[in-house]
Design a protein around this motif. Structure first.
Motif, PDB file in Angstrom:
ATOM      1  N   GLU A 181      42.790  36.535  26.873  1.00 29.31           N
ATOM      2  CA  GLU A 181      42.962  35.617  28.001  1.00 29.31           C
ATOM      3  C   GLU A 181      43.371  36.365  29.268  1.00 29.31           C
ATOM      4  O   GLU A 181      42.909  36.051  30.365  1.00 29.31           O
ATOM      5  CB  GLU A 181      43.993  34.539  27.644  1.00 29.31           C
ATOM      6  CG  GLU A 181      44.091  33.426  28.648  1.00 29.31           C
ATOM      7  CD  GLU A 181      42.783  32.680  28.903  1.00 29.31           C
ATOM      8  OE1 GLU A 181      42.651  32.118  30.008  1.00 29.31           O
ATOM      9  OE2 GLU A 181      41.891  32.646  28.035  1.00 29.31           O
ATOM     10  N   ALA A 182      44.226  37.376  29.131  1.00 32.56           N
ATOM     11  CA  ALA A 182      44.612  38.181  30.292  1.00 32.56           C
ATOM     12  C   ALA A 182      43.398  38.897  30.883  1.00 32.56           C
ATOM     13  O   ALA A 182      43.206  38.909  32.106  1.00 32.56           O
ATOM     14  CB  ALA A 182      45.683  39.194  29.896  1.00 32.56           C
ATOM     15  N   LEU A 183      42.564  39.468  30.025  1.00 34.17           N
ATOM     16  CA  LEU A 183      41.365  40.166  30.499  1.00 34.17           C
ATOM     17  C   LEU A 183      40.388  39.190  31.153  1.00 34.17           C
ATOM     18  O   LEU A 183      39.805  39.492  32.198  1.00 34.17           O
ATOM     19  CB  LEU A 183      40.691  40.905  29.342  1.00 34.17           C
ATOM     20  CG  LEU A 183      41.481  42.048  28.728  1.00 34.17           C
ATOM     21  CD1 LEU A 183      40.771  42.578  27.498  1.00 34.17           C
ATOM     22  CD2 LEU A 183      41.736  43.158  29.738  1.00 34.17           C
ATOM     23  N   ARG A 184      40.213  38.021  30.540  1.00 31.22           N
ATOM     24  CA  ARG A 184      39.320  37.008  31.099  1.00 31.22           C
ATOM     25  C   ARG A 184      39.798  36.591  32.489  1.00 31.22           C
ATOM     26  O   ARG A 184      39.013  36.475  33.429  1.00 31.22           O
ATOM     27  CB  ARG A 184      39.254  35.778  30.191  1.00 31.22           C
ATOM     28  CG  ARG A 184      38.229  34.729  30.668  1.00 31.22           C
ATOM     29  CD  ARG A 184      38.475  33.365  30.070  1.00 31.22           C
ATOM     30  NE  ARG A 184      39.730  32.773  30.492  1.00 31.22           N
ATOM     31  CZ  ARG A 184      39.942  32.182  31.680  1.00 31.22           C
ATOM     32  NH1 ARG A 184      38.992  32.139  32.578  1.00 31.22           N
ATOM     33  NH2 ARG A 184      41.111  31.657  31.963  1.00 31.22           N
ATOM     34  N   ASN A 185      41.082  36.376  32.626  1.00 32.97           N
ATOM     35  CA  ASN A 185      41.631  35.963  33.907  1.00 32.97           C
ATOM     36  C   ASN A 185      41.501  37.074  34.954  1.00 32.97           C
ATOM     37  O   ASN A 185      41.181  36.800  36.106  1.00 32.97           O
ATOM     38  CB  ASN A 185      43.101  35.572  33.747  1.00 32.97           C
ATOM     39  CG  ASN A 185      43.665  35.021  35.022  1.00 32.97           C
ATOM     40  OD1 ASN A 185      43.391  33.900  35.400  1.00 32.97           O
ATOM     41  ND2 ASN A 185      44.445  35.837  35.708  1.00 32.97           N
ATOM     42  N   VAL A 240      49.711  42.368  28.800  1.00 30.64           N
ATOM     43  CA  VAL A 240      48.929  43.557  29.111  1.00 30.64           C
ATOM     44  C   VAL A 240      49.584  44.285  30.286  1.00 30.64           C
ATOM     45  O   VAL A 240      49.902  43.697  31.305  1.00 30.64           O
ATOM     46  CB  VAL A 240      47.469  43.192  29.436  1.00 30.64           C
ATOM     47  CG1 VAL A 240      46.661  44.448  29.731  1.00 30.64           C
ATOM     48  CG2 VAL A 240      46.843  42.419  28.278  1.00 30.64           C
ATOM     49  N   ASP A 241      49.765  45.580  30.114  1.00 25.84           N
ATOM     50  CA  ASP A 241      50.475  46.427  31.067  1.00 25.84           C
ATOM     51  C   ASP A 241      49.563  47.541  31.566  1.00 25.84           C
ATOM     52  O   ASP A 241      48.496  47.779  31.014  1.00 25.84           O
ATOM     53  CB  ASP A 241      51.695  47.044  30.357  1.00 25.84           C
ATOM     54  CG  ASP A 241      52.741  47.623  31.297  1.00 25.84           C
ATOM     55  OD1 ASP A 241      52.584  47.516  32.525  1.00 25.84           O
ATOM     56  OD2 ASP A 241      53.728  48.189  30.792  1.00 25.84           O
ATOM     57  N   THR A 252      49.073  37.056  38.332  1.00 23.62           N
ATOM     58  CA  THR A 252      49.604  35.695  38.266  1.00 23.62           C
ATOM     59  C   THR A 252      49.497  35.095  36.869  1.00 23.62           C
ATOM     60  O   THR A 252      50.112  34.078  36.588  1.00 23.62           O
ATOM     61  CB  THR A 252      48.866  34.775  39.250  1.00 23.62           C
ATOM     62  OG1 THR A 252      47.472  34.789  38.930  1.00 23.62           O
ATOM     63  CG2 THR A 252      49.078  35.226  40.684  1.00 23.62           C
ATOM     64  N   HIS A 253      48.725  35.714  36.004  1.00 23.99           N
ATOM     65  CA  HIS A 253      48.540  35.190  34.648  1.00 23.99           C
ATOM     66  C   HIS A 253      49.760  35.534  33.788  1.00 23.99           C
ATOM     67  O   HIS A 253      50.296  36.638  33.875  1.00 23.99           O
ATOM     68  CB  HIS A 253      47.263  35.773  34.026  1.00 23.99           C
ATOM     69  CG  HIS A 253      46.868  35.057  32.784  1.00 23.99           C
ATOM     70  ND1 HIS A 253      47.361  35.401  31.550  1.00 23.99           N
ATOM     71  CD2 HIS A 253      46.053  33.998  32.588  1.00 23.99           C
ATOM     72  CE1 HIS A 253      46.856  34.582  30.645  1.00 23.99           C
ATOM     73  NE2 HIS A 253      46.063  33.722  31.260  1.00 23.99           N
ATOM     74  N   ILE A 266      49.851  38.916  31.779  1.00 19.50           N
ATOM     75  CA  ILE A 266      49.732  40.165  32.521  1.00 19.50           C
ATOM     76  C   ILE A 266      51.121  40.524  33.038  1.00 19.50           C
ATOM     77  O   ILE A 266      51.814  39.687  33.619  1.00 19.50           O
ATOM     78  CB  ILE A 266      48.736  40.029  33.693  1.00 19.50           C
ATOM     79  CG1 ILE A 266      47.321  39.762  33.147  1.00 19.50           C
ATOM     80  CG2 ILE A 266      48.758  41.275  34.570  1.00 19.50           C
ATOM     81  CD1 ILE A 266      46.272  39.510  34.217  1.00 19.50           C
ATOM     82  N   VAL A 267      51.538  41.758  32.804  1.00 14.46           N
ATOM     83  CA  VAL A 267      52.842  42.209  33.283  1.00 14.46           C
ATOM     84  C   VAL A 267      52.900  41.980  34.794  1.00 14.46           C
ATOM     85  O   VAL A 267      51.995  42.376  35.538  1.00 14.46           O
ATOM     86  CB  VAL A 267      53.078  43.695  32.923  1.00 14.46           C
ATOM     87  CG1 VAL A 267      54.316  44.234  33.611  1.00 14.46           C
ATOM     88  CG2 VAL A 267      53.195  43.858  31.413  1.00 14.46           C
ATOM     89  N   SER A 268      53.969  41.327  35.237  1.00 12.84           N
ATOM     90  CA  SER A 268      54.115  40.925  36.637  1.00 12.84           C
ATOM     91  C   SER A 268      54.319  42.113  37.568  1.00 12.84           C
ATOM     92  O   SER A 268      55.057  43.040  37.257  1.00 12.84           O
ATOM     93  CB  SER A 268      55.302  39.982  36.800  1.00 12.84           C
ATOM     94  OG  SER A 268      55.068  38.783  36.098  1.00 12.84           O
TER      95      SER A 268
END
Length: 187
Positions: A91-95, A124-125, A42-43, A46-48
């Motif tokens: 931020e993607a990793l944190r989420n 991030v994929d 959802t972030h 991050i690749v959906s």
């Protein structure tokens, strides 16, 4: 594979196990890792994940990103763009940790750099799909970006592994070189 979903107006990528893989541990690892990615997707960095299923074999349909992998564009990024990409990955990793999801296989070809109205965005994929399947079938997937704890124990990994991966990625974005050279003793 590239393809389309009936309810999507945009192309998607389908990731699945190779047809010759019938190992139940590999299938379970693919399913588990795909579910973790789907939970965290959802972030905006991050690749959906659009859909996933087990028929005819486990697969996941993800966003077909209109960008380039970080390893292809690293040398052309300005310092401001580099900072933006690194911040987006962090931020993607944190989420993802909020959803108990870890990448555990962060490397430049798993980060997309996408132009936007403010410069660039990092996405991030892959979220460790390949690593989890290789580990399940007993293969070692060690790269210059692999955290030491994962080198010594392929089944290890948590948010600290992703912090190491982020540091390795930052090193690469600043120098254009991997953090560990090929042939170095990684044990």
């Amino acid at each position: 594979y590239d393809g389309e979903l009936a309810d999507k107006d945009e192309p998607v990528r389908f990731l699945t196990l190779a047809p010759e893989i019938d190992n139940e541990d590999a299938i379970d690892s693919f399913r588990r890792t795909a579910a973790e990615w789907a939970n965290a997707n959802t972030h905006p960095n991050i690749v959906s994940v659009y859909d996933r299923d087990d028929d005819p074999r486990p697969w996941i349909a993800v966003e077909d990103v209109a960008g380039q992998p970080l390893d292809a564009v690293q040398s052309s990024l300005s310092p401001v763009e580099t900072k933006a990409v690194v911040a987006d990955v962090a931020e993607a990793l944190r989420n993802a940790v909020l959803y108990n999801a870890y990448h555990l296989n962060l490397r430049p070809n798993h980060v997309w750099v996408v132009p936007d109205e403010e410069g660039v965005t990092g996405l991030v994929d892959e979220w460790g799909l390949e690593r989890s399947v290789r580990t399940a079938i007993g293969e070692t997937d060690v790269t210059p970006f692999t955290a030491p704890e994962v080198v010594s124990n392929p089944n290890a990994g948590d948010e600290q592994t992703d912090v190491y991966g982020l540091g390795a990625l930052v090193y690469f974005t600043l120098t254009g070189q991997p953090p560990v050279t090929a042939g170095a003793d990684m044990d």
